[in-house]
Design an enzyme around this catalytic site. Structure first.
Site, short mmCIF file in Angstrom:
data_model
loop_
_atom_site.label_atom_id
_atom_site.label_comp_id
_atom_site.label_asym_id
_atom_site.label_seq_id
_atom_site.Cartn_x
_atom_site.Cartn_y
_atom_site.Cartn_z
N LYS A 32 2.14 0.82 2.80
CA LYS A 32 0.94 0.36 2.12
C LYS A 32 1.19 -1.08 1.66
O LYS A 32 2.26 -1.39 1.15
CB LYS A 32 0.67 1.26 0.90
N ASP A 57 -4.25 -1.88 0.91
CA ASP A 57 -4.65 -1.45 -0.43
C ASP A 57 -5.21 -2.65 -1.18
O ASP A 57 -4.53 -3.27 -1.99
CB ASP A 57 -3.44 -0.86 -1.16
N LYS A 59 -7.98 -2.09 -2.81
CA LYS A 59 -8.85 -1.36 -3.76
C LYS A 59 -10.24 -1.97 -3.78
O LYS A 59 -10.73 -2.44 -4.80
CB LYS A 59 -8.24 -1.32 -5.16
N GLY A 64 -21.69 -3.35 -0.60
CA GLY A 64 -21.37 -2.88 0.75
C GLY A 64 -21.09 -3.97 1.76
O GLY A 64 -20.12 -3.89 2.54
N GLY A 164 2.96 6.20 -8.38
CA GLY A 164 3.39 6.36 -9.76
C GLY A 164 4.81 6.90 -9.90
O GLY A 164 5.24 7.27 -11.00
N GLN A 168 7.01 3.96 -12.95
CA GLN A 168 5.79 4.37 -13.68
C GLN A 168 5.92 5.76 -14.31
O GLN A 168 5.02 6.22 -15.00
CB GLN A 168 4.57 4.31 -12.78
N GLY A 169 7.01 6.45 -14.01
CA GLY A 169 7.28 7.68 -14.77
C GLY A 169 7.44 8.97 -14.01
O GLY A 169 8.12 9.87 -14.48
N GLY A 186 6.96 2.52 -4.25
CA GLY A 186 7.26 1.09 -4.13
C GLY A 186 8.66 0.77 -4.59
O GLY A 186 9.64 1.03 -3.90
P1 BMP Z 1 5.58 1.24 -7.65
O1 BMP Z 1 6.02 2.53 -6.92
O2 BMP Z 1 6.50 0.09 -7.42
O3 BMP Z 1 5.23 1.48 -9.10
O4 BMP Z 1 4.21 0.77 -6.92
C1 BMP Z 1 3.06 1.55 -6.96
C2 BMP Z 1 2.05 1.09 -5.96
O5 BMP Z 1 0.94 1.98 -6.02
C3 BMP Z 1 1.50 -0.31 -6.20
O6 BMP Z 1 1.21 -0.91 -4.95
C4 BMP Z 1 0.21 -0.06 -6.97
O7 BMP Z 1 -0.79 -1.01 -6.69
C5 BMP Z 1 -0.24 1.28 -6.41
N1 BMP Z 1 -1.04 2.11 -7.34
C6 BMP Z 1 -0.57 2.45 -8.59
O8 BMP Z 1 0.53 2.09 -8.99
N2 BMP Z 1 -1.38 3.22 -9.40
C7 BMP Z 1 -2.60 3.65 -9.01
O9 BMP Z 1 -3.25 4.36 -9.76
C8 BMP Z 1 -3.06 3.30 -7.73
C9 BMP Z 1 -2.26 2.54 -6.90
O10 BMP Z 1 -2.67 2.22 -5.70
#
Ligand code: BMP
Length: 207
Positions: A32, A57, A59, A64, A164, A168-169, A186
Site C-alpha cells: 500500500k 491509499d 483516501k 465524483g 494499526g 499504533q497499538g 507499515g
Molecule cells: P503504520 O503501520 O506504520 O502505523 O502505518 C499504518 C498505515 O495505515 C499508514 O499508511 C496509514 O495511513 C494507514 N492507516 C492508518 O494508520 N489508520 C487508518 O485508520 C487508516 C489507514 O489507512
C-alpha cells in the site's frame, strides 16, 4: 504468502529505492502506498506497481469527477486498487467513483472506520451499506478496535484490510483473529532490522 499488506510510507530521509528494496525483498503479494511515497517521488508509483499488487491509499474524499480524474491517473501508473473514504456518500461522489473503478478495472476499498480514538464510529452500518452499493472489493477497518472488526465481519462478507499494528497499538494477528483478511503493516516491518521475523508471526494467526 502472509496475510499482510506492507505499507510503504518513506520517512523524510528515505526515497524510492528504500520502498523498492522493501517491496522486492519481502514475500508479500500486496503493498500500500500513499502521499508520503508519491510526494517523495511521483515516478516511484509506477515502479512499485510493476513489482507488486499496489493499493493507492490517497483516501479519496472528494466530489465524483475529481475522484474519477485521480483514479484515471492512478490506473495509468499501474496501481491495481484505490482507497476512498465512505463518509463522502453516494450521489455525486461514490456513485461516480465506483463506476470509474469498474471502467478502469481498479479494485475499490472504502474506509469504514479508522485506527485513531477520535474517529466517529456511529455510521458504521451506513458505511458498510455504501461499500456494498459501490461494489467495493473490501473495506478498511482498524486493528486497534477489534470490536469494530467483529461488527464489520458480521455485516460484510468481502475483504477486510486492517491497519494499526505495531506503533499504533495492535499486535500482529489481532485483526485477523477478530475477522480481518489482511493486516496493513507499515513501520513495524519497514523500520525493522528483521522484517522477515515480523512476517513469521503471521504464520500462527489462525492457530
Ligand atoms: P503504520 O503501520 O506504520 O502505523 O502505518 C499504518 C498505515 O495505515 C499508514 O499508511 C496509514 O495511513 C494507514 N492507516 C492508518 O494508520 N489508520 C487508518 O485508520 C487508516 C489507514 O489507512
Amino acid at each position: 504468502m502472509y496475510p499482510v499488506i506492507v505499507s510503504l510510507d518513506p520517512p523524510k530521509d528515505k526515497d524510492c529505492s528504500w520502498a523498492l528494496e522493501i517491496a522486492q525483498s519481502l514475500p508479500v503479494e500486496r503493498v500500500k502506498v500513499g502521499l508520503p511515497l508519491i510526494l517523495a517521488d511521483p515516478t516511484c508509483l509506477q515502479l512499485i506497481s510493476r513489482l507488486r499488487y499496489t493499493i493507492a491509499d490517497l483516501k479519496l474524499a472528494d466530489v465524483g469527477h475529481i475522484m474519477s480524474i485521480v483514479m484515471e491517473r492512478l490506473a495509468e501508473a499501474g496501481v491495481r486498487a484505490v482507497i476512498a473514504h465512505a463518509f463522502v456518500g453516494w450521489e455525486g461522489a461514490l456513485k461516480e467513483a465506483s463506476l470509474k473503478a469498474k471502467e478502469l478495472g481498479l479494485d475499490l476499498y472504502l474506509v469504514v472506520s479508522m485506527t485513531h480514538k477520535g474517529f466517529d464510529d456511529s455510521k458504521l452500518y451506513e458505511f458498510i451499506n455504501l461499500a456494498y452499493k459501490a461494489n467495493a472489493k473490501g473495506v478498511v477497518a482498524p486493528a486497534t478496535k477489534p470490536w469494530v472488526i467483529k461488527t464489520v465481519r458480521r455485516w460484510w462478507s468481502r475483504e477486510i484490510i486492517s491497519p494499526g499494528v505495531g506503533p499504533q497499538g495492535a499486535k500482529p494477528c489481532d485483526a485477523i483473529k477478530a475477522g480481518a483478511d489482511y493486516e496493513i503493516v507499515g513501520r513495524l516491518i519497514t523500520m525493522s532490522e528483521k522484517p522477515e521475523e515480523v512476517l513469521k508471526q503471521y504464520e500462527k494467526c489462525k492457530g
